[in-house]
Design an enzyme around this catalytic site. Structure first.
Site, mmCIF file in Angstrom:
data_model
loop_
_atom_site.group_PDB
_atom_site.id
_atom_site.type_symbol
_atom_site.label_atom_id
_atom_site.label_comp_id
_atom_site.label_asym_id
_atom_site.label_seq_id
_atom_site.Cartn_x
_atom_site.Cartn_y
_atom_site.Cartn_z
ATOM 1 N N GLU A 52 1.135 -1.491 0.404
ATOM 2 C CA GLU A 52 -0.198 0.028 0.075
ATOM 3 C C GLU A 52 0.750 1.416 0.367
ATOM 4 O O GLU A 52 1.459 1.335 1.109
ATOM 5 C CB GLU A 52 -1.089 -0.038 1.475
ATOM 6 N N ASP A 63 -3.539 10.723 10.415
ATOM 7 C CA ASP A 63 -2.167 10.493 10.468
ATOM 8 C C ASP A 63 -1.524 10.011 11.211
ATOM 9 O O ASP A 63 -1.625 11.466 11.571
ATOM 10 C CB ASP A 63 -1.222 10.234 8.437
#
Length: 269
Positions: A52, A63
């Site tokens: 990924e 994130d």
């Protein structure tokens, strides 16, 4: 350009071996574009089934600090979409199915149909789109159908059943079950709500369900692998690449990756 390899096929092959599929997140461009490609090849060599590639974004809402640092470095070094296509081409040519996790703005800026065409031409499997819900995905769905790309939407423990049905219906390839509502990052435990989420997502019609956010050890990977089709690891891999010495970083990554691969092996027996 790379021959297209679909992640759903790689996940099925892992499950047929009685393993859970292992999916590794690497930010393209960190520490450099070439080293991120090398890192993906290390993961493939260690037994990962799918890569990924995270495309760096200036406002990465999902994130945690490790990945935010890595994407900031990649942005500062001028990583752009052509680098993503190059990395996808290199990794699919190496023989590992490769998706990209990207926020939606860069795809829209590039042109949705053009992006789908170029990504498919590089051999890419498809996209994970954390900030594009299915309700807003009509243009992407048309382009991804046209070019045979997978669409991976995200579910969370708080997702009601009607929403899980919508996500399962619109996803193509697999569904990403986020283990928590927070940002990415390593956790000491992945949470009791994850297995019920996987089961509810399957009941809603999802063909394959993979779990991410917080997986950092072989033991966690094995635990999740007993009930999920795939286990997604990000921050633990990216942290290994934060070593200043590049050779040491890749060796550290290999150690972490090999440990995680041992965790998913035979997990579905």
């Amino acid at each position: 350009m790379g021959t297209q390899l679909l992640s759903g096929t790689a996940i099925d092959a892992a499950v047929e071996r009685a393993d859970a599929a292992l999916i590794g997140y690497i930010p393209v461009g960190f520490p450099t574009v070439d080293l991120s490609i090398c890192a993906g090849k290390v993961l493939a060599d260690c037994g990962f089934d799918v890569i990924e590639l995270g495309f760096p974004y200036s406002d990465p809402a999902m994130d945690g600090p490790v990945i935010q640092h890595a994407t900031s470095v990649a942005l500062e070094r001028g990583t752009h979409l052509e680098d993503l296509f190059h990395a996808v081409d290199e990794l699919t040519s190496y023989g590992i199915a490769t998706l990209s996790m990207t926020y939606w703005n860069p795809v829209e800026w590039y042109g949705v149909e053009r992006f789908a065409a170029d990504f498919a031409a590089a051999g890419g499997a498809g996209l994970i789109t954390p900030d594009l819900p299915p309700e807003e995905g009509a243009e992407w769905e048309a382009a991804s159908d046209l070019h045979g790309l997978e669409r991976v939407y995200l579910t969370a423990p708080s997702s009601p059943q009607h929403r899980l049905r919508l996500i399962a219906e619109h996803s193509r390839g697999w569904v990403y079950a986020a283990s928590s509502m927070g940002v990415t990052g390593e956790r000491s435990s992945v949470g009791l709500q994850v297995q019920p989420l996987v089961e509810r997502t399957r009941q809603a019609g999802a063909q394959r369900v993979c779990v991410g956010l917080g997986v950092s050890s072989a033991m966690q990977a094995r635990e999740i692998g007993t009930y999920a089709d795939g286990v997604i690891v990000g921050s633990a891999l990216v942290r290994a690449l934060c070593e200043v010495d590049q050779g040491r970083a890749l060796r550290h990554l290999k150690d972490v990756a090999s440990d995680l691969a041992s965790g998913v092996r035979g997990a579905r027996r």
